[in-house]
Motif scaffolding. Structure first.
Motif, PDB file in Angstrom:
ATOM      1  N   THR A   1      -1.270  -3.057  -7.448  1.00  0.00           N
ATOM      2  CA  THR A   1      -2.537  -3.067  -7.067  1.00  0.00           C
ATOM      3  C   THR A   1      -2.991  -4.700  -7.106  1.00  0.00           C
ATOM      4  O   THR A   1      -3.719  -5.082  -6.143  1.00  0.00           O
ATOM      5  CB  THR A   1      -3.527  -2.158  -7.646  1.00  0.00           C
ATOM      6  OG1 THR A   1      -2.931  -0.986  -7.282  1.00  0.00           O
ATOM      7  CG2 THR A   1      -4.973  -2.503  -7.051  1.00  0.00           C
ATOM      8  N   GLU A   2      -2.783  -5.077  -8.259  1.00  0.00           N
ATOM      9  CA  GLU A   2      -3.279  -6.500  -8.567  1.00  0.00           C
ATOM     10  C   GLU A   2      -2.553  -7.421  -7.803  1.00  0.00           C
ATOM     11  O   GLU A   2      -2.900  -8.476  -7.398  1.00  0.00           O
ATOM     12  CB  GLU A   2      -2.837  -6.847 -10.192  1.00  0.00           C
ATOM     13  CG  GLU A   2      -3.893  -5.964 -11.153  1.00  0.00           C
ATOM     14  CD  GLU A   2      -3.590  -6.213 -12.390  1.00  0.00           C
ATOM     15  OE1 GLU A   2      -2.812  -6.927 -12.896  1.00  0.00           O
ATOM     16  OE2 GLU A   2      -4.133  -5.431 -13.255  1.00  0.00           O
TER      17      GLU A   2
ATOM     18  N   THR B   1       4.248   5.669  -5.697  1.00  0.00           N
ATOM     19  CA  THR B   1       4.555   5.440  -7.299  1.00  0.00           C
ATOM     20  C   THR B   1       3.618   6.668  -8.020  1.00  0.00           C
ATOM     21  O   THR B   1       2.471   6.923  -7.619  1.00  0.00           O
ATOM     22  CB  THR B   1       4.359   4.276  -7.781  1.00  0.00           C
ATOM     23  OG1 THR B   1       5.016   4.238  -9.172  1.00  0.00           O
ATOM     24  CG2 THR B   1       3.180   3.527  -7.691  1.00  0.00           C
TER      25      THR B   1
ATOM     26  N   ASP C   1       3.732   6.163 -11.456  1.00  0.00           N
ATOM     27  CA  ASP C   1       3.793   5.315 -12.580  1.00  0.00           C
ATOM     28  C   ASP C   1       2.328   4.541 -12.468  1.00  0.00           C
ATOM     29  O   ASP C   1       2.399   3.813 -11.949  1.00  0.00           O
ATOM     30  CB  ASP C   1       4.941   4.338 -12.721  1.00  0.00           C
ATOM     31  CG  ASP C   1       4.785   3.613 -14.095  1.00  0.00           C
ATOM     32  OD1 ASP C   1       3.843   3.555 -14.641  1.00  0.00           O
ATOM     33  OD2 ASP C   1       6.359   3.110 -14.540  1.00  0.00           O
ATOM     34  N   ASP C   2       1.393   4.989 -13.416  1.00  0.00           N
ATOM     35  CA  ASP C   2       0.088   4.109 -13.382  1.00  0.00           C
ATOM     36  C   ASP C   2       0.096   2.840 -13.619  1.00  0.00           C
ATOM     37  O   ASP C   2      -0.529   2.091 -13.165  1.00  0.00           O
ATOM     38  CB  ASP C   2      -0.910   4.897 -14.416  1.00  0.00           C
ATOM     39  CG  ASP C   2      -1.300   6.334 -13.855  1.00  0.00           C
ATOM     40  OD1 ASP C   2      -1.272   6.679 -12.855  1.00  0.00           O
ATOM     41  OD2 ASP C   2      -1.764   7.366 -14.823  1.00  0.00           O
ATOM     42  N   ALA C   3       1.054   2.634 -14.662  1.00  0.00           N
ATOM     43  CA  ALA C   3       1.159   0.903 -15.005  1.00  0.00           C
ATOM     44  C   ALA C   3       1.584   0.112 -13.788  1.00  0.00           C
ATOM     45  O   ALA C   3       1.131  -0.946 -13.320  1.00  0.00           O
ATOM     46  CB  ALA C   3       1.867   1.031 -16.235  1.00  0.00           C
ATOM     47  N   LYS C   4       2.702   0.739 -13.133  1.00  0.00           N
ATOM     48  CA  LYS C   4       3.357   0.198 -12.112  1.00  0.00           C
ATOM     49  C   LYS C   4       2.397  -0.006 -10.789  1.00  0.00           C
ATOM     50  O   LYS C   4       1.957  -1.108 -10.092  1.00  0.00           O
ATOM     51  CB  LYS C   4       4.711   0.822 -11.587  1.00  0.00           C
ATOM     52  CG  LYS C   4       5.404   0.199 -10.537  1.00  0.00           C
ATOM     53  CD  LYS C   4       6.644   0.938 -10.357  1.00  0.00           C
ATOM     54  CE  LYS C   4       7.703   0.370  -9.385  1.00  0.00           C
ATOM     55  NZ  LYS C   4       8.791   1.191  -9.256  1.00  0.00           N
ATOM     56  N   ARG C   5       1.560   1.045 -10.711  1.00  0.00           N
ATOM     57  CA  ARG C   5       0.487   1.151  -9.550  1.00  0.00           C
ATOM     58  C   ARG C   5      -0.444   0.024  -9.784  1.00  0.00           C
ATOM     59  O   ARG C   5      -1.008  -0.605  -8.964  1.00  0.00           O
ATOM     60  CB  ARG C   5       0.122   2.527  -9.601  1.00  0.00           C
ATOM     61  CG  ARG C   5      -1.050   2.568  -8.348  1.00  0.00           C
ATOM     62  CD  ARG C   5      -1.805   3.926  -8.253  1.00  0.00           C
ATOM     63  NE  ARG C   5      -0.860   4.947  -7.830  1.00  0.00           N
ATOM     64  CZ  ARG C   5      -0.459   5.897  -8.694  1.00  0.00           C
ATOM     65  NH1 ARG C   5      -1.350   6.269  -9.919  1.00  0.00           N
ATOM     66  NH2 ARG C   5       0.421   7.023  -8.179  1.00  0.00           N
ATOM     67  N   GLN C   6      -0.947  -0.075 -11.038  1.00  0.00           N
ATOM     68  CA  GLN C   6      -2.063  -1.156 -11.409  1.00  0.00           C
ATOM     69  C   GLN C   6      -1.263  -2.437 -11.155  1.00  0.00           C
ATOM     70  O   GLN C   6      -2.079  -3.221 -10.732  1.00  0.00           O
ATOM     71  CB  GLN C   6      -2.329  -0.996 -13.026  1.00  0.00           C
ATOM     72  CG  GLN C   6      -3.407  -2.030 -13.306  1.00  0.00           C
ATOM     73  CD  GLN C   6      -4.351  -2.151 -12.664  1.00  0.00           C
ATOM     74  OE1 GLN C   6      -5.223  -0.610 -12.229  1.00  0.00           O
ATOM     75  NE2 GLN C   6      -5.241  -3.130 -12.576  1.00  0.00           N
ATOM     76  N   GLN C   7      -0.018  -2.743 -11.611  1.00  0.00           N
ATOM     77  CA  GLN C   7       0.537  -4.058 -11.270  1.00  0.00           C
ATOM     78  C   GLN C   7       0.419  -4.388  -9.587  1.00  0.00           C
ATOM     79  O   GLN C   7       0.453  -5.467  -9.324  1.00  0.00           O
ATOM     80  CB  GLN C   7       2.123  -4.095 -11.721  1.00  0.00           C
ATOM     81  CG  GLN C   7       1.907  -4.284 -13.463  1.00  0.00           C
ATOM     82  CD  GLN C   7       3.333  -4.215 -13.709  1.00  0.00           C
ATOM     83  OE1 GLN C   7       4.472  -3.388 -13.291  1.00  0.00           O
ATOM     84  NE2 GLN C   7       4.028  -5.145 -14.901  1.00  0.00           N
TER      85      GLN C   7
ATOM     86  N   ILE D   1       2.535   1.600  -3.415  1.00  0.00           N
ATOM     87  CA  ILE D   1       1.502   2.153  -4.466  1.00  0.00           C
ATOM     88  C   ILE D   1       1.195   3.587  -4.271  1.00  0.00           C
ATOM     89  O   ILE D   1       1.011   4.351  -5.168  1.00  0.00           O
ATOM     90  CB  ILE D   1       0.173   1.260  -4.216  1.00  0.00           C
ATOM     91  CG1 ILE D   1       0.373  -0.146  -4.727  1.00  0.00           C
ATOM     92  CG2 ILE D   1      -1.135   1.853  -4.898  1.00  0.00           C
ATOM     93  CD1 ILE D   1      -0.968  -1.111  -4.225  1.00  0.00           C
TER      94      ILE D   1
ATOM     95  N   ASP E   1       0.663  -1.248   0.059  1.00  0.00           N
ATOM     96  CA  ASP E   1       0.037   0.105  -0.165  1.00  0.00           C
ATOM     97  C   ASP E   1       0.685   1.327   0.113  1.00  0.00           C
ATOM     98  O   ASP E   1       0.468   1.997  -0.797  1.00  0.00           O
ATOM     99  CB  ASP E   1      -1.063  -0.028   1.121  1.00  0.00           C
ATOM    100  CG  ASP E   1      -2.003  -0.971   1.070  1.00  0.00           C
ATOM    101  OD1 ASP E   1      -2.376  -1.487  -0.178  1.00  0.00           O
ATOM    102  OD2 ASP E   1      -2.677  -1.312   2.312  1.00  0.00           O
TER     103      ASP E   1
END
Length: 155
Positions: free
Chosen positions: A119-120, A109, A111-117, A106, A103
């Protein structure tokens, strides 16, 4: 944080659940280039290593409980549950610590792509950790049943 820590923790989980009477494969060699780690990442890696060591202590206790059951499902599962009760706080504590760490990563960061990874990954890691006792119970029940079904060794 790269997903390295999360993936390493998930891989550790795969070997934390005992495969009764089987050895875990050797760890893969470290990557050639190691990025600089933050103090929080170093601390989390130390916690992951401590958790992995604690889970390594679990396996012999479970194997002893299963062996001592003599194939008696009721006795064996009661003994397995007693062992798991001693380790449950460690499992829950590590899951909570890892989720909090992810958390914070997240949140840090941009970087949206990194945040999404991340989070998943966070959505998978906590349930996987908390699912260890159920996986162990299922494996133990099968091992006890197999022991009960095995022909008695000649004396």
């Amino acid at each position: 944080m790269s997903l390295r820590l999360v993936l390493a923790a998930t891989a550790a989980l795969a070997f934390a659940v005992p495969a009764f009477a089987q050895e875990a494969p050797a760890a893969a060699p470290a990557a050639a280039e190691a990025p600089v780690k933050s103090p929080a990442e170093i601390e989390m890696e130390a916690k992951a290593q401590a958790f992995e060591a604690r889970m390594a202590q679990l396996q012999p206790e479970l194997e002893a409980a299963i062996t001592a059951s003599g194939g008696d499902q009721t006795k064996g599962m009661a003994d397995v549950d007693a062992v798991l009760a001693r380790y449950q706080p460690d499992i829950e504590g590590f899951a909570t610590q890892l989720e909090a760490f992810i958390d914070s990563e997240i949140a840090a960061t941009t970087d949206d792509a990194k945040r999404q990874q991340m989070t998943e990954a966070r959505g998978q890691v906590g349930p996987a950790l908390r699912g260890i006792p159920a996986q162990i119970r299922a494996g133990a029940a099968q091992a006890i049943a197999a022991q009960a079904a095995a022909p008695a060794a000649p004396q």
